[in-house]
Scaffold this active site. Structure first.
Site, PDB file in Angstrom:
ATOM      1  N   HIS A 110      -6.548  -6.028   3.198  1.00  0.00           N
ATOM      2  CA  HIS A 110      -5.418  -5.314   3.792  1.00  0.00           C
ATOM      3  C   HIS A 110      -4.716  -6.268   4.755  1.00  0.00           C
ATOM      4  O   HIS A 110      -5.371  -6.831   5.639  1.00  0.00           O
ATOM      5  CB  HIS A 110      -5.889  -4.105   4.612  1.00  0.00           C
ATOM      6  CG  HIS A 110      -6.514  -3.013   3.824  1.00  0.00           C
ATOM      7  ND1 HIS A 110      -5.814  -1.914   3.380  1.00  0.00           N
ATOM      8  CD2 HIS A 110      -7.793  -2.831   3.414  1.00  0.00           C
ATOM      9  CE1 HIS A 110      -6.633  -1.104   2.732  1.00  0.00           C
ATOM     10  NE2 HIS A 110      -7.840  -1.641   2.742  1.00  0.00           N
TER      11      HIS A 110
ATOM     12  N   HIS B 188     -10.524  -6.245  -2.103  1.00  0.00           N
ATOM     13  CA  HIS B 188      -9.137  -6.327  -1.652  1.00  0.00           C
ATOM     14  C   HIS B 188      -9.066  -6.601  -0.153  1.00  0.00           C
ATOM     15  O   HIS B 188      -9.987  -6.301   0.590  1.00  0.00           O
ATOM     16  CB  HIS B 188      -8.343  -5.070  -2.007  1.00  0.00           C
ATOM     17  CG  HIS B 188      -8.893  -3.797  -1.458  1.00  0.00           C
ATOM     18  ND1 HIS B 188     -10.017  -3.183  -1.963  1.00  0.00           N
ATOM     19  CD2 HIS B 188      -8.452  -2.999  -0.449  1.00  0.00           C
ATOM     20  CE1 HIS B 188     -10.243  -2.062  -1.304  1.00  0.00           C
ATOM     21  NE2 HIS B 188      -9.326  -1.937  -0.369  1.00  0.00           N
TER      22      HIS B 188
ATOM     23  N   ASP C 219       0.870  -1.174   0.000  1.00  0.00           N
ATOM     24  CA  ASP C 219       0.000   0.000   0.000  1.00  0.00           C
ATOM     25  C   ASP C 219       0.914   1.233   0.000  1.00  0.00           C
ATOM     26  O   ASP C 219       1.813   1.332   0.836  1.00  0.00           O
ATOM     27  CB  ASP C 219      -0.887  -0.023   1.247  1.00  0.00           C
ATOM     28  CG  ASP C 219      -1.989   1.005   1.228  1.00  0.00           C
ATOM     29  OD1 ASP C 219      -1.723   2.170   0.844  1.00  0.00           O
ATOM     30  OD2 ASP C 219      -3.128   0.667   1.596  1.00  0.00           O
TER      31      ASP C 219
END
Length: 129
Positions: free
Chosen positions: A95, A93, A29
């Protein structure tokens, strides 16, 4: 319209790639909660994680688990946190966040890393895959 993640999958936008296979991609990220904050995505653009077909959903979880184990070996932390929020990018998605304290899961405080630091993290995690 393609999401930013689809553009990353297609190579239109660069990323700090950790790993990929024919169905999934893991990359750092660029606005991380903590050092090593990684996103795991299906390459197929599907907005919501629970809209994934069962085999793709389970595959994403297995892929994420493999990345989480490598992250935990590469980045000093107490554990790897996992979050699925899905509001910021309309592409399913996961994390994965190396945690030393709960604040790192709150998506409020961010850390700044240099290009060299991002590249170093990629190499560390890849060495543990």
């Amino acid at each position: 319209m393609s999401s930013i993640f689809t553009k990353i999958v297609q190579g239109e936008i660069p990323c700090y790639k950790i790993a990929e296979d024919e169905n999934f991609l893991a990359f750092l990220d660029v606005n991380p909660n903590a050092k090593g904050h990684t996103l795991c995505i299906p390459k197929q653009e599907i907005d919501k994680i629970f809209d994934l077909e069962d085999d793709l959903y389970l595959g994403l979880m297995q892929f994420s688990k493999k990345i989480a184990f490598a992250l935990e070996k590469a980045i000093p932390c107490k554990r790897i946190g996992m979050a699925v929020i899905g509001l910021e990018v309309p592409h399913a998605h996961v994390h994965l966040i190396p945690l030393t304290e709960m604040n790192e899961m709150r998506f409020q405080d961010k850390v700044s890393l240099t290009k060299l630091e991002f590249e170093s993290i990629v190499k560390l995690v890849q060495a543990n895959l």
